[in-house]
Design an enzyme around this catalytic site. Sequence first.
Site, PDB file in Angstrom:
ATOM      1  N   CYS A 168       2.413   2.214   6.996  1.00 39.48           N
ATOM      2  CA  CYS A 168       1.839   0.871   6.954  1.00 39.48           C
ATOM      3  C   CYS A 168       0.312   0.820   6.812  1.00 39.48           C
ATOM      4  O   CYS A 168      -0.198  -0.026   6.065  1.00 39.48           O
ATOM      5  CB  CYS A 168       2.315   0.036   8.138  1.00 39.48           C
ATOM      6  SG  CYS A 168       2.639   0.917   9.645  1.00 39.48           S
ATOM      7  N   ARG A 199       6.427  13.300  12.444  1.00 41.52           N
ATOM      8  CA  ARG A 199       6.249  12.935  13.842  1.00 41.52           C
ATOM      9  C   ARG A 199       6.664  14.099  14.740  1.00 41.52           C
ATOM     10  O   ARG A 199       7.639  14.793  14.455  1.00 41.52           O
ATOM     11  CB  ARG A 199       7.058  11.689  14.196  1.00 41.52           C
ATOM     12  CG  ARG A 199       6.632  10.463  13.399  1.00 41.52           C
ATOM     13  CD  ARG A 199       7.444   9.244  13.752  1.00 41.52           C
ATOM     14  NE  ARG A 199       7.137   8.132  12.854  1.00 41.52           N
ATOM     15  CZ  ARG A 199       7.793   6.979  12.843  1.00 41.52           C
ATOM     16  NH1 ARG A 199       8.793   6.787  13.691  1.00 41.52           N
ATOM     17  NH2 ARG A 199       7.450   6.021  11.992  1.00 41.52           N
ATOM     18  N   GLN A 243      10.821   7.463   5.081  1.00 40.59           N
ATOM     19  CA  GLN A 243      11.143   6.075   5.412  1.00 40.59           C
ATOM     20  C   GLN A 243      11.259   5.245   4.139  1.00 40.59           C
ATOM     21  O   GLN A 243      10.478   5.420   3.211  1.00 40.59           O
ATOM     22  CB  GLN A 243      10.054   5.461   6.291  1.00 40.59           C
ATOM     23  CG  GLN A 243      10.019   5.973   7.716  1.00 40.59           C
ATOM     24  CD  GLN A 243       8.983   5.219   8.536  1.00 40.59           C
ATOM     25  OE1 GLN A 243       7.842   5.075   8.122  1.00 40.59           O
ATOM     26  NE2 GLN A 243       9.378   4.755   9.705  1.00 40.59           N
ATOM     27  N   ASP A 281      10.214   2.357   3.396  1.00 36.77           N
ATOM     28  CA  ASP A 281       9.288   1.353   3.902  1.00 36.77           C
ATOM     29  C   ASP A 281       9.032   0.253   2.880  1.00 36.77           C
ATOM     30  O   ASP A 281       9.006   0.507   1.671  1.00 36.77           O
ATOM     31  CB  ASP A 281       7.947   2.011   4.232  1.00 36.77           C
ATOM     32  CG  ASP A 281       7.662   2.018   5.723  1.00 36.77           C
ATOM     33  OD1 ASP A 281       8.281   1.212   6.432  1.00 36.77           O
ATOM     34  OD2 ASP A 281       6.839   2.820   6.167  1.00 36.77           O
ATOM     35  N   HIS A 335       6.489  -3.547   2.789  1.00 36.23           N
ATOM     36  CA  HIS A 335       5.651  -4.518   3.490  1.00 36.23           C
ATOM     37  C   HIS A 335       5.453  -5.743   2.610  1.00 36.23           C
ATOM     38  O   HIS A 335       5.226  -5.620   1.408  1.00 36.23           O
ATOM     39  CB  HIS A 335       4.295  -3.901   3.855  1.00 36.23           C
ATOM     40  CG  HIS A 335       4.417  -2.763   4.820  1.00 36.23           C
ATOM     41  ND1 HIS A 335       4.487  -1.450   4.413  1.00 36.23           N
ATOM     42  CD2 HIS A 335       4.538  -2.746   6.179  1.00 36.23           C
ATOM     43  CE1 HIS A 335       4.619  -0.666   5.470  1.00 36.23           C
ATOM     44  NE2 HIS A 335       4.661  -1.425   6.553  1.00 36.23           N
ATOM     45  N   LYS A 358      11.199  -9.589  15.877  1.00 34.65           N
ATOM     46  CA  LYS A 358      11.881  -8.752  14.887  1.00 34.65           C
ATOM     47  C   LYS A 358      13.386  -8.988  14.898  1.00 34.65           C
ATOM     48  O   LYS A 358      13.954  -9.558  15.835  1.00 34.65           O
ATOM     49  CB  LYS A 358      11.602  -7.278  15.155  1.00 34.65           C
ATOM     50  CG  LYS A 358      12.173  -6.768  16.480  1.00 34.65           C
ATOM     51  CD  LYS A 358      11.976  -5.267  16.637  1.00 34.65           C
ATOM     52  CE  LYS A 358      12.545  -4.768  17.968  1.00 34.65           C
ATOM     53  NZ  LYS A 358      12.482  -3.292  18.073  1.00 34.65           N
ATOM     54  N   HIS A 417       6.953  -5.943   8.188  1.00 34.04           N
ATOM     55  CA  HIS A 417       7.432  -4.570   8.006  1.00 34.04           C
ATOM     56  C   HIS A 417       8.942  -4.639   7.791  1.00 34.04           C
ATOM     57  O   HIS A 417       9.626  -5.422   8.448  1.00 34.04           O
ATOM     58  CB  HIS A 417       7.178  -3.716   9.246  1.00 34.04           C
ATOM     59  CG  HIS A 417       5.750  -3.622   9.659  1.00 34.04           C
ATOM     60  ND1 HIS A 417       4.941  -2.565   9.311  1.00 34.04           N
ATOM     61  CD2 HIS A 417       4.984  -4.453  10.402  1.00 34.04           C
ATOM     62  CE1 HIS A 417       3.737  -2.747   9.834  1.00 34.04           C
ATOM     63  NE2 HIS A 417       3.741  -3.883  10.505  1.00 34.04           N
TER      64      HIS A 417
END
Length: 702
Positions: free
Chosen positions: A394, A423, A441, A443, A445, A525, A571
Amino acid sequence: MRRKRSCTGSLSASVGLVSVAMVLWTALAFRAASARGGLRLGLSTSASRGARVGSSSSSSSSRCARQGQAGLHRILHAGRGGAITVPSNDVLQGPRRMTRVHSTETKEQQKPLELPTNENSPNLLRIRHTSAHVMAMAVQRLFPKAQVTIGPWIDSGFYYDFHNPEQPFQEEDLKKIKKEMEKIIKQNLPLVREEVSREEAKRRIEAINEPYKLEILDSIKTEPITIYHIGEEWWDLCAGPHVESTGKLPRNAIELQSIAGAYWRGDESREMLQRIYGTAWESKDQLKAYKDLLAEAKRRDHRVLGPKLDLFSIQEDAGGGLVFWHPKGSTMRRLIEDFWKDLHVKSGYELLYTPHVAHLDLWKTSGHFDFYKEGMFDQMDVEGQEYQIKPMNCPFHCLVYKDRLRSYRELPIRWAELGTVYRYERSGTLHGLMRVRGFTQDDAHIFCLPEQLEDELVGVLDLTESILSRFGFKNYEINLSTRPEKSVGSDDIWERAEAALKGALERKGWDYTVDEGGGAFYGPKIDLKIKDAIGRTWQCSTVQCDFNLPERFDLEYVSKESVKQRPIMVHRAIFGSIERFFGILTESTAGDFPVWLAPTQLKLLPVTEDFRSYCNEVRDKARKLGIRAEVDQSADRLGKQIRNAEMQKVPVVAVVGQKEVDGNQLAIRTRRDGDIGTYDTEQLLAELTKAIEEGAELQPSV
C-alpha cells in the site's frame, strides 16, 4: 481429601489402488467395447463440479441402473470416489452425434452432518470449557507436581498448558488422563461460581504454589475475581461459562488428541510448557463426524498433494517459509494470475508493478515500522542508509498517487498489483502455503470521493464473486467490523463509510454479521470467508476503508470548488495471497483441479511403442489449440500408464491402439466419469478446447 489446586480455564483413501492385472483387464475390456461406438460428449460447469468434490460419485452407478437391462456392467473403484464403468457391447451402439450440454448437477452430493461451532452453540462452548477444567483436574490427580497455566476452548475443542519438568507427559499418558477424566465425569461433581477479592485470590494461589496463576491474576483488570470450583477438590480462576456439573459432559464425545510444546505467554524467552490438546462435542455422532472430517482433511492436505503432484515445494536448504513453484504449479499460477489480471482490467482497474524494497523512512511514514515492526525482516544497509524489504504494497501505491496532483474528475482510481511481500514468521508457525515468509498479495487500492464509495464497494463485491465462483467457491460467511473505541477520522467519515459498507452488502443481498467495534483504528471493513468442498471455512477476501494512509501521505485531490481534499482509500484483496489461495484450492478439490486449470489436461497413452508417433501427432495438434497435452514417455505397460495418470489426477486420458490409429480416433477416459467411449480425434480436440474456454468439464451426454 486432597488439597485444592488452581487452574485457568479460559480426511477416505485418496485413490483406490487397483491391481495392475485388473487395470489391464479393464483397459482391454473398455477398448473392445468402445471400438464399437461412442458416447456423446457434453459439458458440466466447473462450479457444479466444485460442489461435488469430496462427495461420493453416483453418476456412473445411476447410469448403470438405467441401462442395467441392456447388458452387464462391471464397476471398479476409481480415484475420485466414483467408479470405472465398463459397459457391455450392446450399450455402446455405434457412433452417435456429438452434442453439447451444460449440466447444472449430475452427481448427488452426500451431505455431511452439520457440526456446531462455539459461536452458534452456547452448549458446545460450555462443554469444551468444562472439559478443559476436568482435564486439568485429572492431570493434577495423576501428576501432583504439575503446575497449571492457561486452558481455553478453541475452534475444535480445548487445550491446557502445564509446567511439569520433573515428569514430562508422554503420548501414552493421554489414555490415563482420559480415564481419570471419565471418573470425574461419573462423579457428577457440581461446578460452582464464587466471587472473591483480588487479595483473597492471591492468598489462595500462593497457598497452593501456583506461580503462573499469579501472573494471570495480575493480568485481570476487572473485579471481583471469579473462581469456578469442581466439587470440593479443585478450583480455577475463571469467568465461565460452564455446564452445571461434570455429569453433564458427554464422555463418549470427548477425546484427548496430542501433546505439543508451547512457550509461556508465547514468549520464546520464557519457560517451555507442555500443551495437551483435546476435542469435545455434544454427541458421539458429532465426534465421529469430526474425526471423519480430520481424515478427509488429511487426505486433502496440500502439503502432501503439492509435492506428490509436482506443483511446489518448500526447500529447507533455502530457508523455511519460502515457496518454490515447479513447472506444473507455475503453469497453474500463471493461469490464475492471468485470469485475475484480465478480469481486473475489464472491471476498470489499472495494473501496477512496484519495487520489493524501499527506504526505511517510507515505512515510518506509513506507520508500519511503528505498528508492525515485529512482523518485518531486519533492515539492510545500502550506502549508509537503511532499506526495508517490503511487508506491504500500500505505501507504494500511495507514492504513485502522490506523484502528481489529482483532480476529482480522475476519481475513482483503481490500481491493482500482484505484489510479492515478505514478513517475518517464527519457524514454529510456518505451515505449507498457508503461512509463509514470502507471498504474493492480490492487492488493489481504490481512491475515490465519499459519494462514490458505495458504488465502488458494490463493484468490489461483484468482482470478488466473479473471481471466487470461477474456482467453485460460492458459499460465503461475511462479517462487517465497525468503529473501535480508538480510531482516526471524523465521526462523519466513519458513519458514511459504515453506511456505504452496509449499503453495498444489502445491494448484493448477502447476509452478514456485525462485529461492533471490531474494525481497525483506521477504518471499517468487510471480511469474507469461503466454504470449501468439505464444509471448512477459510478467511479469504477483505475490503477495508482507510482514513489513515491518506492523512499520513498527505494525499489530496482538487474538488469541484477548487479546494484540496482527502480521497477515501479502500484496500482490497480477493485471494488474500496467491500462495494461501492455492493451498485452499488444492485441499478443496483434493488435487482434482477443473479441466481449464489442470496442469496437464490431456494425457495420451500408447498401448505399445508402435503407436507413439500417432500420440505425438495428436499432442502437437492439441498444443496448437492451446490444450496442455502430454504423451506418456515411459516404457510401462498400459495398466501402469493408466494408474500413473490417475495418480497425477489428469482430467482426460486417451488410450491409443491400432483401431484408434486406423480410425483417427481416441478412446477416452475422464477423471469425472471414467470410460466414456471412442471419439473422432478432431471432434474430441474441438470439444475439449470449448470446454476449457467455458470453464466446463467433459462428460458423456445422457
